[in-house]
Motif scaffolding. Structure first.
Motif, PDB file in Angstrom:
ATOM      1  N   VAL A 183      44.543 -28.660 -50.627  1.00 48.33           N
ATOM      2  CA  VAL A 183      45.565 -29.669 -50.729  1.00 48.33           C
ATOM      3  C   VAL A 183      46.342 -29.742 -49.350  1.00 48.33           C
ATOM      4  N   PRO A 184      46.573 -30.744 -48.703  1.00 52.14           N
ATOM      5  CA  PRO A 184      47.263 -31.020 -47.296  1.00 52.14           C
ATOM      6  C   PRO A 184      48.660 -30.268 -47.600  1.00 52.14           C
ATOM      7  N   ALA A 185      49.334 -29.744 -46.411  1.00 53.81           N
ATOM      8  CA  ALA A 185      50.748 -29.103 -46.659  1.00 53.81           C
ATOM      9  C   ALA A 185      51.616 -30.198 -46.891  1.00 53.81           C
ATOM     10  N   SER A 186      51.398 -31.166 -46.327  1.00 49.96           N
ATOM     11  CA  SER A 186      52.497 -32.264 -46.644  1.00 49.96           C
ATOM     12  C   SER A 186      52.497 -32.641 -48.082  1.00 49.96           C
ATOM     13  N   VAL A 187      51.457 -32.451 -48.818  1.00 52.62           N
ATOM     14  CA  VAL A 187      51.482 -32.840 -50.246  1.00 52.62           C
ATOM     15  C   VAL A 187      52.337 -31.904 -51.100  1.00 52.62           C
ATOM     16  N   ILE A 188      52.101 -30.411 -50.630  1.00 51.78           N
ATOM     17  CA  ILE A 188      52.815 -29.494 -51.375  1.00 51.78           C
ATOM     18  C   ILE A 188      54.424 -29.676 -50.756  1.00 51.78           C
ATOM     19  N   ILE A 189      54.621 -29.980 -49.807  1.00 52.16           N
ATOM     20  CA  ILE A 189      56.033 -30.032 -49.479  1.00 52.16           C
ATOM     21  C   ILE A 189      56.792 -31.162 -50.172  1.00 52.16           C
ATOM     22  N   LYS A 190      56.148 -32.197 -50.342  1.00 51.09           N
ATOM     23  CA  LYS A 190      56.567 -33.440 -50.948  1.00 51.09           C
ATOM     24  C   LYS A 190      56.881 -32.812 -52.812  1.00 51.09           C
ATOM     25  N   LEU A 191      55.650 -32.124 -53.234  1.00 55.33           N
ATOM     26  CA  LEU A 191      55.851 -31.782 -54.529  1.00 55.33           C
ATOM     27  C   LEU A 191      56.951 -30.639 -54.810  1.00 55.33           C
ATOM     28  N   LEU A 192      57.278 -29.810 -53.671  1.00 53.81           N
ATOM     29  CA  LEU A 192      58.184 -29.025 -53.814  1.00 53.81           C
ATOM     30  C   LEU A 192      59.696 -29.668 -53.910  1.00 53.81           C
ATOM     31  N   ALA A 193      59.679 -30.516 -52.841  1.00 55.72           N
ATOM     32  CA  ALA A 193      60.941 -31.449 -52.634  1.00 55.72           C
ATOM     33  C   ALA A 193      61.265 -32.133 -53.950  1.00 55.72           C
ATOM     34  N   PHE A 194      60.507 -32.824 -54.324  1.00 54.47           N
ATOM     35  CA  PHE A 194      60.545 -33.596 -55.839  1.00 54.47           C
ATOM     36  C   PHE A 194      60.907 -32.771 -57.167  1.00 54.47           C
ATOM     37  N   THR A 195      60.071 -31.479 -56.833  1.00 55.32           N
ATOM     38  CA  THR A 195      60.577 -30.448 -57.927  1.00 55.32           C
ATOM     39  C   THR A 195      61.952 -30.097 -58.075  1.00 55.32           C
ATOM     40  N   PHE A 196      62.445 -29.750 -56.672  1.00 53.39           N
ATOM     41  CA  PHE A 196      63.904 -29.260 -56.437  1.00 53.39           C
ATOM     42  C   PHE A 196      64.879 -30.259 -56.751  1.00 53.39           C
ATOM     43  N   ALA A 197      64.475 -31.748 -56.474  1.00 57.49           N
ATOM     44  CA  ALA A 197      65.139 -32.687 -56.937  1.00 57.49           C
ATOM     45  C   ALA A 197      65.339 -33.044 -58.402  1.00 57.49           C
ATOM     46  N   MET A 198      64.265 -32.709 -59.052  1.00 56.21           N
ATOM     47  CA  MET A 198      64.161 -32.944 -60.606  1.00 56.21           C
ATOM     48  C   MET A 198      65.045 -31.919 -61.156  1.00 56.21           C
ATOM     49  N   ILE A 199      65.183 -30.690 -60.429  1.00 50.94           N
ATOM     50  CA  ILE A 199      65.929 -29.659 -61.271  1.00 50.94           C
ATOM     51  C   ILE A 199      67.499 -29.931 -60.758  1.00 50.94           C
ATOM     52  N   VAL A 200      67.779 -30.198 -59.581  1.00 57.07           N
ATOM     53  CA  VAL A 200      69.210 -30.374 -59.041  1.00 57.07           C
ATOM     54  C   VAL A 200      70.132 -31.867 -59.432  1.00 57.07           C
ATOM     55  N   ILE A 201      69.278 -32.706 -59.156  1.00 53.12           N
ATOM     56  CA  ILE A 201      69.879 -34.254 -59.537  1.00 53.12           C
ATOM     57  C   ILE A 201      70.153 -34.353 -60.971  1.00 53.12           C
ATOM     58  N   PRO A 202      69.431 -34.099 -61.989  1.00 50.82           N
ATOM     59  CA  PRO A 202      70.038 -34.344 -63.238  1.00 50.82           C
ATOM     60  C   PRO A 202      71.127 -33.301 -63.770  1.00 50.82           C
ATOM     61  N   ILE A 203      71.106 -32.198 -63.237  1.00 52.49           N
ATOM     62  CA  ILE A 203      72.234 -31.417 -63.838  1.00 52.49           C
ATOM     63  C   ILE A 203      73.413 -31.497 -63.200  1.00 52.49           C
ATOM     64  N   SER A 204      73.089 -31.941 -61.971  1.00 56.81           N
ATOM     65  CA  SER A 204      74.398 -32.383 -60.750  1.00 56.81           C
ATOM     66  C   SER A 204      75.042 -33.489 -61.309  1.00 56.81           C
ATOM     67  N   SER A 205      74.111 -34.592 -61.836  1.00 59.84           N
ATOM     68  CA  SER A 205      74.737 -35.886 -62.365  1.00 59.84           C
ATOM     69  C   SER A 205      75.518 -35.666 -63.898  1.00 59.84           C
ATOM     70  N   TYR A 206      74.869 -34.566 -64.408  1.00 57.51           N
ATOM     71  CA  TYR A 206      75.513 -34.503 -65.769  1.00 57.51           C
ATOM     72  C   TYR A 206      76.883 -33.890 -65.537  1.00 57.51           C
ATOM     73  N   PHE A 207      77.236 -32.770 -64.786  1.00 61.08           N
ATOM     74  CA  PHE A 207      78.377 -32.153 -64.628  1.00 61.08           C
ATOM     75  C   PHE A 207      79.271 -32.938 -63.600  1.00 61.08           C
ATOM     76  N   LEU A 208      78.902 -33.926 -62.895  1.00 61.32           N
ATOM     77  CA  LEU A 208      79.804 -34.769 -61.939  1.00 61.32           C
ATOM     78  C   LEU A 208      80.265 -35.871 -62.916  1.00 61.32           C
ATOM     79  N   THR A 209      79.442 -36.280 -63.958  1.00 61.40           N
ATOM     80  CA  THR A 209      80.098 -37.352 -64.680  1.00 61.40           C
ATOM     81  C   THR A 209      80.804 -37.062 -66.021  1.00 61.40           C
ATOM     82  N   VAL A 210      80.367 -35.987 -66.500  1.00 64.05           N
ATOM     83  CA  VAL A 210      81.029 -35.420 -67.772  1.00 64.05           C
ATOM     84  C   VAL A 210      82.398 -35.568 -67.614  1.00 64.05           C
TER      85      VAL A 210
END
Length: 118
Positions: free
Chosen positions: A36-63
């Motif tokens: 698998v090319p490195a660009s694909v791995i970088i995109k996967l890691l970036a979206f994995t990080f976003a999948m963790i951070v964005i929902p949790i931060s949106s919960y605590f910011l909006t609650v």
């Protein structure tokens, strides 16, 4: 009881395996390029990080700020944001696949060199 004796001329399994170049392909260089090319791995890691951070931060910011303590609405917002990240990943993956197919049609080969249709 009969036991098998090892004759001194006969090699043991360990001695047979120690020989370098025992197979015909041992002298060839192995292909260690990633599948698998490195660009694909970088995109996967970036979206994995976003999948963790964005929902949790949106919960605590909006609650407390937006929904004044209502955790149901804040949880729904977090779920929506997780779906937004997932849909974004799907769009990026489809766009990358389409660009690979266009490169193959043009004869560039480029990124899709190692891909084969099954």
């Amino acid at each position: 009881m009969a036991t098998r004796r090892i004759i001194s001329q006969e090699k043991t399994l360990l001695e047979k395996d120690d020989r370098i170049g025992s197979s015909p392909a041992a002298s060839d260089k192995s292909n260690i390029t990633p599948a698998v090319p490195a660009s694909v791995i970088i995109k996967l890691l970036a979206f994995t990080f976003a999948m963790i951070v964005i929902p949790i931060s949106s919960y605590f910011l909006t609650v407390d700020r937006l929904f004044k303590g209502n955790s149901t609405y804040a949880g729904a917002t977090a779920a929506i944001m997780a779906n937004v990240v997932l849909i974004g990943y799907i769009i990026v993956a489809m766009a990358e696949d389409q660009s690979d197919q266009e490169n193959e049609k043009k004869g560039g080969g480029g990124k899709a060199e190692g891909k084969k249709d099954l």
